[in-house]
Design an enzyme around this catalytic site. Structure first.
Site: not given
Ligand code: PXL
Length: 265
Positions: A174, A207, A209-212
């Site tokens: 990404k 942005t 939380g974009t990866g989650c």
């Molecule tokens: O985006 C990565 C991530 C994954 N998991 C938790 C997070 C974060 C970013 O803040 O808090 C629990």
């Protein structure tokens, strides 16, 4: 009524609701899935940073996974923040024979810069990459996992190919951390074939939380039966629409607007 795909998210909790388990559940439900969770760690966190982390014991993470799989079952699993090396190892063992898609987001650092995996946990990622269908590193994670430079599209593609071959897994590198005017993501199959997704970078700094969101969207779309490349294409559209609809909450890097996005699977 068509049965919803059953999606299990194994990830950390973000009290502010923008990332982690909370982002996963919002994404899964908006994409028509049935969401379940195994919480690996609880964070006290907001848009400004991570104020505290309490890992859940590895055996109790596994207990949550067992409870879900023994009864309801799952069509796809998303794995995010792990909390400990032992949790990574136990999970890899438990999911070794899992029949559905496994999407592994190798979370190391939060958008705010807080560390979410120590070096032992990162070493434990190898066993999970071996059993995953797709691993979704951002550029700092890709560099850390391969030790390779990731400064150009060619270097990013080569590093992704190296990781894909080593673990016999598809890799979505990404490019959001690249900083250019375009966001270029590269999907590489275990055999090395590459597919490039190239879009203009969206304005606005929200942005968190974009990866989650992307990894759980891809897991849900695969649970619906979409082939991996199309699940990635639709998942990226979902994330981009959620960024465009970010509600502007909090004083820092704010959450996405999951609640307004409608992307048919
Ligand atoms: O985006 C990565 C991530 C994954 N998991 C938790 C997070 C974060 C970013 O803040 O808090 C629990």
């Amino acid at each position: 009524m068509k049965a919803p795909p059953r999606i299990l998210s194994v990830a950390g909790s973000d009290s502010s609701g923008g990332a982690g388990i909370q982002a996963d559940l919002k994404t899964i439900v908006m994409l028509g899935g049935y969401g379940m969770t195994a919480i690996t760690a609880v964070t006290a966190q907001n848009t400004l940073g991570v104020q505290g982390v309490e890992p859940i014991s590895p055996s109790f993470v596994l207990a949550q996974v067992e409870s879900c799989l023994d009864d309801i079952g799952a069509d796809a699993v998303k794995i995010g923040m792990l909390g400990s090396a032992e949790t990574a190892a136990l999970l890899a063992g438990r999911l070794d024979a899992f029949a559905g898609a496994i999407v592994f987001d190798p979370v190391m650092v939060a958008t705010s810069g807080a560390e979410l995996a120590d070096s032992a946990t990162v070493a434990g990622f190898a066993a999970l990459m071996d059993i995953a269908t797709l691993v979704t590193p951002n550029l700092p994670e890709l560099a850390a996992l391969t030790g390779a430079p990731v400064d150009s599209v060619d270097e990013i593609g080569a590093a992704a190919q190296e990781l894909a071959a080593k673990h016999d897994v598809s890799v979505l590198a990404k490019g959001g951390h690249g900083g250019g005017a375009r966001v270029i993501d590269i999907l590489v199959a275990p055999g090395g074939e590459a597919l490039v997704f190239d879009d203009a970078r969206l304005p606005g700094g929200h942005t968190h939380g974009t990866g989650c969101t992307l990894s759980s969207a891809i897991a849900t779309l695969m649970g619906h039966g979409q082939a991996l490349p199309h699940a990635v294409r639709l998942g990226r559209q979902f994330v981009r629409a959620a960024i465009e609809n970010a509600p502007g909450l909090g004083g820092g890097n704010g959450p996405l607007g999951h609640q307004v996005v409608r992307t048919p699977a």
